[in-house]
Enzyme design. Structure first.
Site, PDB file in Angstrom:
ATOM      1  N   CYS A   9      -5.209 -34.945  -0.333  1.00 34.53           N
ATOM      2  CA  CYS A   9      -5.373 -33.437  -0.285  1.00 34.53           C
ATOM      3  C   CYS A   9      -6.226 -33.051   0.667  1.00 34.53           C
ATOM      4  O   CYS A   9      -6.313 -31.751   1.098  1.00 34.53           O
ATOM      5  CB  CYS A   9      -6.036 -32.923  -1.755  1.00 34.53           C
ATOM      6  SG  CYS A   9      -7.434 -33.663  -1.930  1.00 34.53           S
ATOM      7  N   GLU A  66      -9.853 -29.420  -8.589  1.00 31.48           N
ATOM      8  CA  GLU A  66     -10.123 -29.959  -7.217  1.00 31.48           C
ATOM      9  C   GLU A  66      -8.477 -29.921  -6.757  1.00 31.48           C
ATOM     10  O   GLU A  66      -7.599 -30.765  -7.342  1.00 31.48           O
ATOM     11  CB  GLU A  66     -10.608 -31.062  -6.934  1.00 31.48           C
ATOM     12  CG  GLU A  66     -11.055 -31.338  -5.477  1.00 31.48           C
ATOM     13  CD  GLU A  66     -10.004 -32.401  -4.915  1.00 31.48           C
ATOM     14  OE1 GLU A  66      -9.331 -31.867  -4.136  1.00 31.48           O
ATOM     15  OE2 GLU A  66     -10.382 -33.514  -4.974  1.00 31.48           O
TER      16      GLU A  66
HETATM   17  C1  UN1 Z   1      -7.412 -35.885  -2.739  1.00 32.65           C
HETATM   18  O1  UN1 Z   1      -6.750 -36.490  -1.927  1.00 32.65           O
HETATM   19  O2  UN1 Z   1      -6.824 -35.653  -3.913  1.00 32.65           O
HETATM   20  O3  UN1 Z   1     -12.006 -37.092   1.656  1.00 32.65           O
HETATM   21  C2  UN1 Z   1      -8.989 -36.037  -2.815  1.00 32.65           C
HETATM   22  C3  UN1 Z   1     -10.817 -37.605   1.024  1.00 32.65           C
HETATM   23  C4  UN1 Z   1     -10.718 -38.017  -0.130  1.00 32.65           C
HETATM   24  C5  UN1 Z   1      -9.609 -37.077  -0.866  1.00 32.65           C
HETATM   25  C6  UN1 Z   1      -9.697 -37.197  -2.229  1.00 32.65           C
HETATM   26  N1  UN1 Z   1     -11.966 -38.167  -1.067  1.00 32.65           N
HETATM   27  O4  UN1 Z   1      -9.928 -38.008   1.865  1.00 32.65           O
END
Ligand code: UN1
Length: 506
Positions: free
Chosen positions: A299, A265
């Site tokens: 992210c 991810e």
């Molecule tokens: C990350 O920032 O690495 O939906 C993923 C969201 C979080 C993002 C996680 N679950 O903002």
């Protein structure tokens, strides 16, 4: 409520350090050279970490390989019960964990609470999913005279490599998923956040995860490389940058032997499209939280706002008005909206980026940050969607205008960028939202709301293309990717049939 929050803040301030992290192999904390872990808030010393040498990474992999036979043969119900007990412990240790999330990762109380809650959700969700998928073989239909069943079981040793921006939730979520699927795990937390990771490992082991099933190796890229080179490796789960995912992929491809899975991810240049029918006030709220909450260090965060030209001035004014109110500073202060960025390197990178883009762009919002690792929210207008080529991991929002009738071109530019994580659409024309979502490969599409904070079990999270491999964390297809599947077909019509149980040894 105010009283409760006041009590909680007082309790967090009482949590006593110092904390420590070290390689945890077979439940023993290895001694070694230590370094101090400093808070991104104010540089305060929080504790010491002993980073793993590559030799201890290798020992951890050996130990995890030794634990695999026992753990993979442990009933799924027992494995799930460990995760449920760990969820209880996370609930009970709320103050310590919130304190660490604030001190070590610089989170505001809102963000720390959300992450603490998400950690519990991951543990309970993977426990429930594990009971569904791993407890009994799945019977499948087939021709008469034959039975077919599908069984899932662990692959072996998983390396779990996690980021600093969700140092508890993503760390624990990766580990929990790999363990639930019957794997043993060597976890490498981000170098910025080893203390909370060590706390999580001890907590999981106290909840019943055997010492030989879970090992911790704090350290940098060379530790990750040692895990990936180890012959016992059976798979990798990774959250972090696209560039690192590519490096891992190359290292996996260069290995001899089995073809191993990578569950990655990664990043995104996440866009939000705002058309002329959108409601300015709601847009302002949702843009501000999507771009600036967590100081933009998610992210999922909004990086690129595309506004239809006719309403652009109004929308930008509303957004700038709301963003100008944001307070930047110590995240332990309840009035703070944006805490620090994670470290000096992040601060330098963001400052350089802003300095080099300034002359060629129109600055709608900037400011002078308090001293330390703080960055003010920035809103920067660029010519067109395709001008933004890199993920800027911080509180920097880019804006571009599109002409009515030319949205397809803008979507084309987004598509050409190759990322596919989150996408926002603000429009009261439902057909437009559906059309935009269909035109792009993004994994999480949010319509008329903010685009962060995916909820485990309701909004499975993850992207495609440069944004990752899938399957989505917190979703129904995640655990299966950590497992191998066996289809068993038995001809029940064979002469004499089968004759009951005979063991391999007997
Ligand atoms: C990350 O920032 O690495 O939906 C993923 C969201 C979080 C993002 C996680 N679950 O903002």
């Amino acid at each position: 409520d105010g009283v409760a929050v006041g009590g909680l803040i007082a309790a967090l301030a009482q949590v006593a350090g110092p904390f420590t992290a070290a390689p945890i192999i077979d439940g023993r904390e290895e001694p070694g050279r230590t370094r101090s872990v400093a808070s991104p808030i104010d540089g305060a010393h929080l504790g010491h970490v002993t980073e793993a040498e590559t030799a201890s990474a290798t020992r951890a992999m050996d130990a995890a390989a030794g634990g695999f036979a026992g753990w993979s043969a442990t009933p799924a119900e027992t494995r799930a019960a460990c995760l449920d007990r760990a969820a209880d412990a996370v609930e009970e240790q709320r103050e310590t964990l919130l304190h660490l999330l604030q001190a070590e990762a610089g989170k505001t109380l809102d963000d720390a609470l959300a992450e603490w809650r998400e950690t519990i959700d991951f543990l309970r969700y993977y426990a429930a999913e594990g009971r569904r998928l791993f407890a009994e073989p799945l019977s499948l239909p087939g021709p008469a005279g034959e039975t077919n069943s599908l069984t899932l079981r662990g692959r072996g040793v998983f390396a779990a490599i996690s980021p600093w921006n969700f140092p508890l939730a993503i760390f624990t979520g990766q580990v929990a998923a790999a363990l639930m699927a019957g794997n043993t795990v060597v976890a490498k937390p981000a170098p910025q956040t080893p203390l909370i990771a060590a706390h999580a490992v001890r907590l999981l082991q106290q909840a019943g995860v055997p010492n030989d099933a879970l090992h911790l190796v704090p350290g940098g890229p060379e530790v990750g490389a040692a895990l990936i080179a180890h012959p016992a490796l059976a798979g990798v789960v990774f959250t972090g940058s696209t560039a690192t995912a590519r490096t891992i992929n190359q290292a996996l491809a260069a290995r001899a032997g089995a073809i191993l899975p990578l569950i990655a991810e990664t990043g995104g240049i996440n866009a939000m499209i705002v058309d002329a029918t959108a409601l300015p006030e709601q847009v302002a709220d949702d843009v501000v939280s999507s771009a600036f909450r967590s100081a933009g260090q998610r992210c999922s965060a909004l990086r690129l706002l595309l506004v239809q030209e006719d309403v652009a001035d109004t929308m930008i004014a509303a957004i700038v008005g709301a963003a100008a109110e944001l307070r930047v500073g110590d995240p332990r202060d309840l009035a703070t909206d944006l805490g620090p960025v994670i470290d000096a390197a992040a601060k330098t990178r963001l400052d350089h980026y802003i300095a080099q883009i300034r002359p060629q762009a129109r600055l709608h919002l900037a400011g002078t940050a308090p001293s330390g690792h703080y960055v003010m929210p920035h809103i920067i207008e660029i010519g067109r969607a395709g001008d933004l080529r890199e993920e800027v991991f911080g509180p920097v929002l880019h804006v571009a205008r599109y002409k009515a009738g030319s949205l397809t071109d803008a979507l084309q530019e987004i598509r050409r960028g190759g990322y596919g994580l989150t996408l926002g659409i603000h429009s009261r024309i439902e057909a437009l939202a559906v059309e935009v979502a269909a035109a792009l490969p993004h994994g999480n599409v949010y319509v008329n709301r903010n685009m962060i904070g995916a909820v485990v079990g309701s909004q499975p999270f993850g992207g495609s293309g440069l944004s990752g491999t899938g399957p989505k964390a917190g979703g129904p297809h995640y655990l299966a990717r950590f497992a191998i599947e066996r289809t068993l077909t038995i001809n029940t019509a064979a002469a004499g049939g089968t004759i009951g149980l005979i063991t391999l040894e007997g």
